[in-house]
Design a protein around this motif. Structure first.
Motif, PDB file in Angstrom:
ATOM      1  N   SER A 179      53.616  62.519  48.706  1.00 59.65           N
ATOM      2  CA  SER A 179      54.733  63.344  48.244  1.00 59.65           C
ATOM      3  C   SER A 179      55.499  63.821  49.466  1.00 59.65           C
ATOM      4  O   SER A 179      54.988  63.791  50.585  1.00 59.65           O
ATOM      5  CB  SER A 179      54.254  64.528  47.395  1.00 59.65           C
TER       6      SER A 179
ATOM      7  N   ARG B  95      59.596  55.685  42.793  1.00 59.91           N
ATOM      8  CA  ARG B  95      59.849  55.650  41.357  1.00 59.91           C
ATOM      9  C   ARG B  95      61.282  55.999  40.977  1.00 59.91           C
ATOM     10  O   ARG B  95      61.810  55.513  39.995  1.00 59.91           O
ATOM     11  CB  ARG B  95      58.895  56.613  40.636  1.00 59.91           C
TER      12      ARG B  95
ATOM     13  N   ASP C 230      59.385  71.307  47.827  1.00 57.88           N
ATOM     14  CA  ASP C 230      59.095  70.030  47.195  1.00 57.88           C
ATOM     15  C   ASP C 230      60.373  69.200  47.180  1.00 57.88           C
ATOM     16  O   ASP C 230      61.315  69.495  46.437  1.00 57.88           O
ATOM     17  CB  ASP C 230      58.589  70.261  45.771  1.00 57.88           C
TER      18      ASP C 230
ATOM     19  N   TYR D 262      50.425  72.490  47.936  1.00 57.34           N
ATOM     20  CA  TYR D 262      50.584  71.037  47.932  1.00 57.34           C
ATOM     21  C   TYR D 262      49.549  70.420  48.894  1.00 57.34           C
ATOM     22  O   TYR D 262      49.143  71.057  49.869  1.00 57.34           O
ATOM     23  CB  TYR D 262      51.972  70.617  48.414  1.00 57.34           C
TER      24      TYR D 262
ATOM     25  N   GLU E 107      62.176  57.394  47.523  1.00 53.17           N
ATOM     26  CA  GLU E 107      61.083  57.467  46.573  1.00 53.17           C
ATOM     27  C   GLU E 107      60.793  56.104  45.964  1.00 53.17           C
ATOM     28  O   GLU E 107      61.687  55.266  45.826  1.00 53.17           O
ATOM     29  CB  GLU E 107      61.407  58.471  45.456  1.00 53.17           C
TER      30      GLU E 107
ATOM     31  N   ASN F 105      58.822  62.725  45.358  1.00 55.83           N
ATOM     32  CA  ASN F 105      57.528  62.137  45.014  1.00 55.83           C
ATOM     33  C   ASN F 105      57.065  61.195  46.121  1.00 55.83           C
ATOM     34  O   ASN F 105      57.575  61.246  47.245  1.00 55.83           O
ATOM     35  CB  ASN F 105      57.633  61.415  43.674  1.00 55.83           C
TER      36      ASN F 105
END
Length: 226
Positions: free
Chosen positions: A31, A66, A38, A219, A64, A41
């Motif tokens: 991540s 995805r 954040d 995290y 990323e 991903n």
């Protein structure tokens, strides 16, 4: 614009020819957490740059696996003894906000521009203090005033046997992209270790435990460097 791009390309080619060192790396992370935020991903994060007499110029990206979210940063660093100066241009775009790269309109751009400085106390006590402030680009408060988003971080590296480790703590001094007021936004503990694959090749792996007290989030990031 085309002339400016061509000029930049010529300057970069000239710099690469004269560089003392050219480097290319890539991190694969579970991540993407940046300064306690954040930011994505699982991603691949390549970098390409050069070093020349204390000056480092590089491009860094994050894409990323995805989603169609990506970031492209251009950075300039100058190191003199224990002092390091930074200039960063961050560009991010997502599926919800597909910014165009060459749009620099401050209220509709995907760019932010930041300067910073870091100082390491000494080789024997390598505590580093860094400060970064956004001075241009899309960085505004809800009332329309420029936020001058700022972030200060203290970090201390150490080692345990053959594992390189670091502890860090970061805060923002006022309302900005990081928080609605003064807050500690990042507390992290990281570890890096090289796994020997063959006699000539080792694979660096790293893990990082990150807490954001302001957002009450925790995290854990795992990564591999090539």
């Amino acid at each position: 614009m085309k002339k400016q791009i061509l000029l930049i390309a010529i300057l970069l080619c000239s710099a690469f020819v004269q560089a003392q060192e050219v480097f290319v790396t890539a991190d694969f992370v579970s991540s993407y957490i940046w300064r306690g935020i954040d930011s994505g991903n699982a991603s691949v994060q390549p970098s390409l740059g050069l070093n020349w007499k204390g000056l480092t110029v590089y491009a860094w990206g994050s894409t990323e696996f995805r989603e169609k979210n990506n970031e492209i940063d251009l950075s300039l660093e100058y190191e003199y003894k224990n002092l390091t100066l930074y200039a960063n241009n961050y560009f991010t775009q997502t599926e919800e906000e597909p910014f165009k790269y060459f749009n620099y309109n401050s209220h509709s751009t995907g760019h932010t521009f930041e300067v910073g400085a870091g100082y390491m106390l000494s080789e024997k006590f390598p505590l580093s203090v860094s400060w970064y402030t956004t001075f241009a680009g899309n960085d505004y408060r809800e009332n329309g005033n420029r936020a001058w988003s700022s972030y200060c971080e203290l970090s201390y590296p150490f080692s345990v046997k053959d594992v390189n480790m670091s502890v860090e703590a970061g805060f923002t001094p006022w309302e900005s992209m990081y928080s609605d007021k003064f807050n500690v936004v990042n507390i992290g503990l990281s570890a890096t270790k090289e796994i020997k694959i063959t006699s000539n090749f080792s694979l660096p792996i790293f893990g990082k435990l990150i807490a954001n007290p302001y957002e009450e989030q925790l995290y854990f990031v795992f990564g591999i460097t090539l």
